[in-house]
Design a protein around this motif. Sequence first.
Motif, PDB file in Angstrom:
ATOM      1  N   LEU A 230      37.303  38.675  51.941  1.00 40.92           N
ATOM      2  CA  LEU A 230      37.522  39.813  51.057  1.00 40.92           C
ATOM      3  C   LEU A 230      38.304  39.337  49.839  1.00 40.92           C
ATOM      4  O   LEU A 230      39.060  38.365  49.917  1.00 40.92           O
ATOM      5  CB  LEU A 230      38.323  40.905  51.771  1.00 40.92           C
ATOM      6  N   GLU A 231      38.105  40.022  48.740  1.00 41.41           N
ATOM      7  CA  GLU A 231      38.888  39.761  47.529  1.00 41.41           C
ATOM      8  C   GLU A 231      39.550  41.062  47.128  1.00 41.41           C
ATOM      9  O   GLU A 231      38.865  42.036  46.822  1.00 41.41           O
ATOM     10  CB  GLU A 231      37.997  39.256  46.392  1.00 41.41           C
ATOM     11  N   TYR A 232      40.853  41.059  47.152  1.00 43.39           N
ATOM     12  CA  TYR A 232      41.580  42.266  46.789  1.00 43.39           C
ATOM     13  C   TYR A 232      41.522  42.447  45.281  1.00 43.39           C
ATOM     14  O   TYR A 232      41.774  41.518  44.519  1.00 43.39           O
ATOM     15  CB  TYR A 232      43.031  42.180  47.268  1.00 43.39           C
ATOM     16  N   ASP A 233      41.185  43.642  44.846  1.00 45.47           N
ATOM     17  CA  ASP A 233      41.060  43.954  43.427  1.00 45.47           C
ATOM     18  C   ASP A 233      42.343  44.656  42.970  1.00 45.47           C
ATOM     19  O   ASP A 233      42.465  45.875  43.056  1.00 45.47           O
ATOM     20  CB  ASP A 233      39.827  44.831  43.195  1.00 45.47           C
ATOM     21  N   PHE A 234      43.309  43.870  42.495  1.00 43.92           N
ATOM     22  CA  PHE A 234      44.599  44.413  42.076  1.00 43.92           C
ATOM     23  C   PHE A 234      44.448  45.385  40.908  1.00 43.92           C
ATOM     24  O   PHE A 234      45.111  46.412  40.859  1.00 43.92           O
ATOM     25  CB  PHE A 234      45.560  43.280  41.683  1.00 43.92           C
ATOM     26  N   GLU A 235      43.577  45.053  39.960  1.00 40.93           N
ATOM     27  CA  GLU A 235      43.394  45.918  38.791  1.00 40.93           C
ATOM     28  C   GLU A 235      42.857  47.283  39.192  1.00 40.93           C
ATOM     29  O   GLU A 235      43.323  48.310  38.700  1.00 40.93           O
ATOM     30  CB  GLU A 235      42.476  45.243  37.780  1.00 40.93           C
ATOM     31  N   ALA A 236      41.888  47.313  40.088  1.00 42.55           N
ATOM     32  CA  ALA A 236      41.344  48.595  40.552  1.00 42.55           C
ATOM     33  C   ALA A 236      42.420  49.396  41.274  1.00 42.55           C
ATOM     34  O   ALA A 236      42.510  50.614  41.120  1.00 42.55           O
ATOM     35  CB  ALA A 236      40.141  48.373  41.458  1.00 42.55           C
ATOM     36  N   ASP A 237      43.252  48.717  42.046  1.00 42.94           N
ATOM     37  CA  ASP A 237      44.331  49.392  42.764  1.00 42.94           C
ATOM     38  C   ASP A 237      45.329  50.002  41.778  1.00 42.94           C
ATOM     39  O   ASP A 237      45.774  51.131  41.957  1.00 42.94           O
ATOM     40  CB  ASP A 237      45.027  48.415  43.710  1.00 42.94           C
ATOM     41  N   LEU A 238      45.650  49.263  40.728  1.00 51.03           N
ATOM     42  CA  LEU A 238      46.567  49.786  39.713  1.00 51.03           C
ATOM     43  C   LEU A 238      45.958  50.990  38.994  1.00 51.03           C
ATOM     44  O   LEU A 238      46.657  51.965  38.707  1.00 51.03           O
ATOM     45  CB  LEU A 238      46.925  48.695  38.702  1.00 51.03           C
ATOM     46  N   ARG A 239      44.662  50.931  38.703  1.00 50.45           N
ATOM     47  CA  ARG A 239      43.995  52.064  38.040  1.00 50.45           C
ATOM     48  C   ARG A 239      44.029  53.308  38.919  1.00 50.45           C
ATOM     49  O   ARG A 239      44.186  54.417  38.426  1.00 50.45           O
ATOM     50  CB  ARG A 239      42.550  51.701  37.687  1.00 50.45           C
ATOM     51  N   ARG A 240      43.889  53.132  40.232  1.00 54.21           N
ATOM     52  CA  ARG A 240      43.923  54.277  41.154  1.00 54.21           C
ATOM     53  C   ARG A 240      45.302  54.922  41.181  1.00 54.21           C
ATOM     54  O   ARG A 240      45.434  56.113  41.410  1.00 54.21           O
ATOM     55  CB  ARG A 240      43.530  53.841  42.561  1.00 54.21           C
ATOM     56  N   LYS A 241      46.345  54.131  40.976  1.00 53.64           N
ATOM     57  CA  LYS A 241      47.715  54.649  41.053  1.00 53.64           C
ATOM     58  C   LYS A 241      48.152  55.333  39.761  1.00 53.64           C
ATOM     59  O   LYS A 241      49.141  56.037  39.750  1.00 53.64           O
ATOM     60  CB  LYS A 241      48.680  53.518  41.405  1.00 53.64           C
ATOM     61  N   ASP A 242      47.426  55.095  38.676  1.00 58.89           N
ATOM     62  CA  ASP A 242      47.793  55.723  37.387  1.00 58.89           C
ATOM     63  C   ASP A 242      47.378  57.166  37.321  1.00 58.89           C
ATOM     64  O   ASP A 242      46.595  57.705  37.914  1.00 58.89           O
ATOM     65  CB  ASP A 242      47.150  54.959  36.220  1.00 58.89           C
TER      66      ASP A 242
END
Length: 171
Positions: free
Chosen positions: A159-171
């Motif tokens: 798996l590759e964790y998508d940090f950018e997508a996670d940050l976008r979800r938290k905004d």
Amino acid sequence: MPGIAEESIAERTRRVLEPVLARDGYELVEVEWLRQGSRWTLRLFVDKPGGVGIEDCQAVSRLVDPILDVEDFIEPAYDLEVSSPGLDRPLRKPADFDRYAGQRAHVKAYGPVAGTAPGSPARKNWTGVLVGYRDGAVEIDVDGVVHRVPHDQIAKAHLEYDFEADLRRKD
């Protein structure tokens, strides 16, 4: 790539420990047998529903250490490490690819594989969103194109964790 002796230790470790860990609710995700400097390390990656914490790693270590001592198939002295699979969890079994369908992953083949998608050149690496496992192949969507990579051609996948997508979800 590990040599034959290292592979056999990892596989035997898997064969011996997998049923014991399953009985206690753990999945043996990966086994690594590697040399680090002058020391050997047997590294176990374990998981369970809800995730693994430090207490689980300690419990697994206490559980498997005496079993490995009794089985006594590892010649050199070694360090035992138990860890969670982490955010970049390895994917090995066909069920792993279905279980994590919809998540971002990286798949690496032993060598270039031709014909994974219509009009696609032979390639060795794919990074995209897992579609699942069908008819002996892992399906992965790379930029809107679904590639079918034969499972027996896969050297490693994780798996590759998508940090950018996670940050976008938290905004």
